[in-house]
Design an enzyme around this catalytic site. Sequence first.
Site, PDB file in Angstrom:
ATOM      1  CG  ASP A  45     -16.912  -3.181  -8.465  1.00  0.00           C
ATOM      2  OD1 ASP A  45     -16.773  -2.231  -7.696  1.00  0.00           O
ATOM      3  OD2 ASP A  45     -17.918  -3.336  -9.187  1.00  0.00           O
ATOM      4  CD  GLU A 225     -23.730  -0.837  -7.623  1.00  0.00           C
ATOM      5  OE1 GLU A 225     -23.804  -0.072  -8.581  1.00  0.00           O
ATOM      6  OE2 GLU A 225     -22.865  -0.708  -6.726  1.00  0.00           O
TER       7      GLU A 225
HETATM    8  C1  FRU Z   1     -20.068  -1.369  -8.240  1.00  0.00           C
HETATM    9  C2  FRU Z   1     -20.289  -0.946  -9.670  1.00  0.00           C
HETATM   10  C3  FRU Z   1     -20.866  -2.094 -10.461  1.00  0.00           C
HETATM   11  C4  FRU Z   1     -20.469  -1.749 -11.871  1.00  0.00           C
HETATM   12  C5  FRU Z   1     -19.112  -1.144 -11.664  1.00  0.00           C
HETATM   13  C6  FRU Z   1     -18.760  -0.077 -12.648  1.00  0.00           C
HETATM   14  O1  FRU Z   1     -19.044  -0.715  -7.587  1.00  0.00           O
HETATM   15  O2  FRU Z   1     -21.144   0.171  -9.710  1.00  0.00           O
HETATM   16  O3  FRU Z   1     -22.249  -2.282 -10.291  1.00  0.00           O
HETATM   17  O4  FRU Z   1     -20.428  -2.870 -12.707  1.00  0.00           O
HETATM   18  O5  FRU Z   1     -19.093  -0.622 -10.353  1.00  0.00           O
HETATM   19  O6  FRU Z   1     -17.435   0.345 -12.484  1.00  0.00           O
END
Ligand code: FRU
Length: 504
Positions: A45, A225
């Site tokens: 992300d 998320e």
């Molecule tokens: C989304 C996620 C988020 C988390 C991150 C961990 O892609 O699962 O929810 O903060 O990636 O790398």
Amino acid sequence: MKRFLFAALLPLCVLLLPGQNSTVGYNQAFRPQFHFSPRVHWTNDPNGLVFFEGEYHLFYQYNPFGDVWGHMSWGHAVSRDLLHWDELPVALPEENGVMIFTGSVVIDHTNTSGFCLGGKPCMVAVWTGFTAKTATKPDLQTQNIAYSNDRGRTWTKYRDNPVLNLNLTDFRDPKVFWSTQAKQWVMAVSLPNDHKILIYSSADLKHWKRLSEFGPAGATAGQWECPELFEVPLDGKPETRWILKVGLNPGAVAGGSGEQYFIGHFDGQRFTDDNPPTTTLWTDYGKDCYCALTFNNLPKTNPPLTIGWMSNWQYARDTPTSPFRGQMTLPRKLSLRTTPDGIRLFQQPVDALSTLREARLEVHEKMENTGHQFQFSSMLPLGTAQDAGWKVLANNGTYTSIGYDKQKGVLYVDRTHSGNVSFSKDFPARTEAPLKLNGNTLRLNIIVDRDSVEVFADEGRLTITNLVFAPAGADKLEFYATDGKPGVVSGLFWKLKSTWLTSH
Ligand code: FRU
């Protein structure tokens, strides 16, 4: 023993750390040339997108030690035009067994936090700290802060972290912004398994008060998320609506991870959806656009800008790229427009993309030597054709098709023959988006960057974002139509320059 191992591995780690002296360049076959990817290693992300003192900051989920997920930290890159990025040292490293998960960055203009020095604004990052379970304790996710007084070059983690702890295993991805309605900081943060977004407020970024919650609503097949809450002008007028965007993994429209959005109002306390909870709206109909975030602190006259992660949790760890894995979408401008179906989110590539254009060509039904980095826009009157569109990155039975299926009423991008699709059963796919044609004409803006195809249809009313891994010789563009006669296609084509070659 552990300490010894660490000392022995340290020289290796230093060699592998990204930095100005690294000899690894940006010119590999599947390395995007005007999309951000880290020089080496894994990213997912985008995090902490913020504009400050002339620089766009892109922080991102980063593993400094390898090309699969792990040791999550915040990588950091800056740009002045959203296309040429300079990768800087890791901003927030994993430390003391706490990984740095997704979050956001705000500019504290009036030193509400007490972190800012010399009467100047400072940057404050808000992220999820992840502590892995032990024999006696389950996984823990809490919200934490850090600050920087040197334009994000160095960061100090707040000594009293965490600032928000519900003792939960899943509680993550805080998006914080300054609310002019509430005259407070506001945080949207996810309870992934409950399909809820919690809204908090704070006067100082250290003490948080729960205000309200939203959800479940829309699509709830997987975890929720990466929430985003932001205001968008409607129909180019001063009137606005609020968007609450939520990542869903798995169970998104194209399989695996993807994102939905809700349109409504935010009064500084509570988000209310204008649509019934059964309405599901998707931000992108491809497989590879996830956890998109908007920039904080943009000049007031700018439209909201967003960047997403261009991959999918179904196969993110298997994509055939090296020495990096993971990349970002193009930065996109967002707007809301009233359509016959209701208000919808529109996305367009940032204007700066046009600065990368080489000679302009008229689009022809067959074009050769397109290369693997180009943009073209086309008007395609369907006529009596039942199915028509473009094959890009084509050669000898390899192609990615982008077309319209009249019977189903869908725009599609089909990458089942796009080249290397065998690394995951979930990769070969035809992704589809419902689209009512305006005047029986398909209007597309297509951007190809070595290992990706981004399609913006009907001025950005729909987008389809997909990775593709085509062989070197696949550089033809071909028009096709079946079961009927289409009208005359027209359009413009540009090769696009690399942003890495010009800046490194
Ligand atoms: C989304 C996620 C988020 C988390 C991150 C961990 O892609 O699962 O929810 O903060 O990636 O790398």
